[in-house]
Design an enzyme around this catalytic site. Sequence first.
Site, mmCIF file in Angstrom:
data_model
loop_
_atom_site.group_PDB
_atom_site.id
_atom_site.type_symbol
_atom_site.label_atom_id
_atom_site.label_comp_id
_atom_site.label_asym_id
_atom_site.label_seq_id
_atom_site.Cartn_x
_atom_site.Cartn_y
_atom_site.Cartn_z
ATOM 1 C CG ASP A 219 -3.366 10.844 -0.122
ATOM 2 O OD1 ASP A 219 -3.587 9.882 -0.532
ATOM 3 O OD2 ASP A 219 -2.162 11.216 -0.528
ATOM 4 N N GLY A 241 -10.933 13.786 -0.969
ATOM 5 C CA GLY A 241 -9.908 12.954 -0.766
ATOM 6 C C GLY A 241 -9.736 12.025 -2.195
ATOM 7 C CG HIS A 242 -6.387 11.102 -3.258
ATOM 8 N ND1 HIS A 242 -5.042 10.885 -3.324
ATOM 9 C CD2 HIS A 242 -6.479 12.508 -3.695
ATOM 10 C CE1 HIS A 242 -4.568 12.222 -3.415
ATOM 11 N NE2 HIS A 242 -5.487 13.167 -3.536
ATOM 12 N N GLY A 243 -10.652 8.853 -2.231
ATOM 13 C CA GLY A 243 -11.420 7.633 -2.241
ATOM 14 C C GLY A 243 -10.872 6.620 -1.072
#
Length: 404
Positions: A219, A241-243
Amino acid sequence: MARALDIILLCSWLFFTCIAQAQTGPIDVTQLGAKPDGSADMSQVLADAWKQACNSTTASTILIPKGTFLLKEANLEGPCKAPVEIQIQGTIKAPEDPAQISKDKEWMTIIYVDQLTLSGGGTLDGQGAKAWTQNECRVKTECSKLPNTLSLNFVNNTVIRDLTSLNSKLFHVNLFGCNNITFQHFTITAPGDSPNTDGIHIGHSTGVVITDSNIGTGDDCISIGDGAKQVNISKVTCGPGHGISVGSLGRYDNELPVEGIFVTDCTISGTLNGVRVKSWPASKSGSATNMHFEGIIMQNVSNPVIIDQEYCPNNQCTNTAPSSVKIAQVSFKNITGTSATPAVVTLLCSKSIPCEGVEVADIDLAYNGNQGNVSSNCANVKPALSGKLNPPICANATVPAQAA
């Protein structure tokens, strides 16, 4: 008689000197009964070591030496009488089954502590694989909460350095009500498909520094929630991940403002997003201001630069009214590298409260090496533009007439 008295005095001096030296040495959990075999629960031993350290009137160290230690759960509560360091040299493992951790509890909680250090080069292994299969949050708006690895609540003036967090069941680290927290040489590792395993989540906390660290998870590498102020993130490598994200904001009543977020000199690689600010549609009121993203290298990142005020994961939103979160004084500068999608800059602001004070400068992002294919998309914002801009930014930018 005098000689006998001298001998007694010498023995007494040696005795008390030895005690003093023993008190200044580390509190080794293996000397209190912990076994580095990976199967004997050390929860009570760690609680005893913490009690001893926390009650000491001089600075003390709890040592978890090399080896593998099973820890069912820990709740380390202050205030303490003097600074405490927990030096983790070995590996501490959580139970594989999240049901073995008390309901609504975290695996390791530290609360009401000032001047804490976590260090040692060791690993916190959340053993999250079994928990990931039980995660319902991907399909349900309201879902059962799994335990975070490390929760710091009302912890101040603290340093976490030279440690690894591995395979958390939910968040690796959660901060709430904290002040002056520094993460340095901190490694976070989990598979890219592990759900909701945010690296470090910051909420209601001021003065957080994250530097010289590597975060790869399923995430957000770093997620910044409401009430976060003066957060400095630098020299962080993020991916998978999502940054690095501010938000999501506006989901709950009475959210506190986000102010003073500085992300500099970071590398983001193979992530779903790069640097992002997000709020829910039909949201509660809130604000996020004075946020700056500069000197970021993107490596095959989807959505490298994004403001998303229509954030709605898994299509869980039933009301599509505009977001009521105010976003202002945001800058994206000197962002280079490659995008995994053609839309490299997306600024989707709220129709009811358009973004204000947005700056975009020196953007050079390529899509699969073909610079001619990259594009930007903007709504309800008119950013100030400067420097080299590849692609052209916000050629379609509009702001509702009533808000202009």
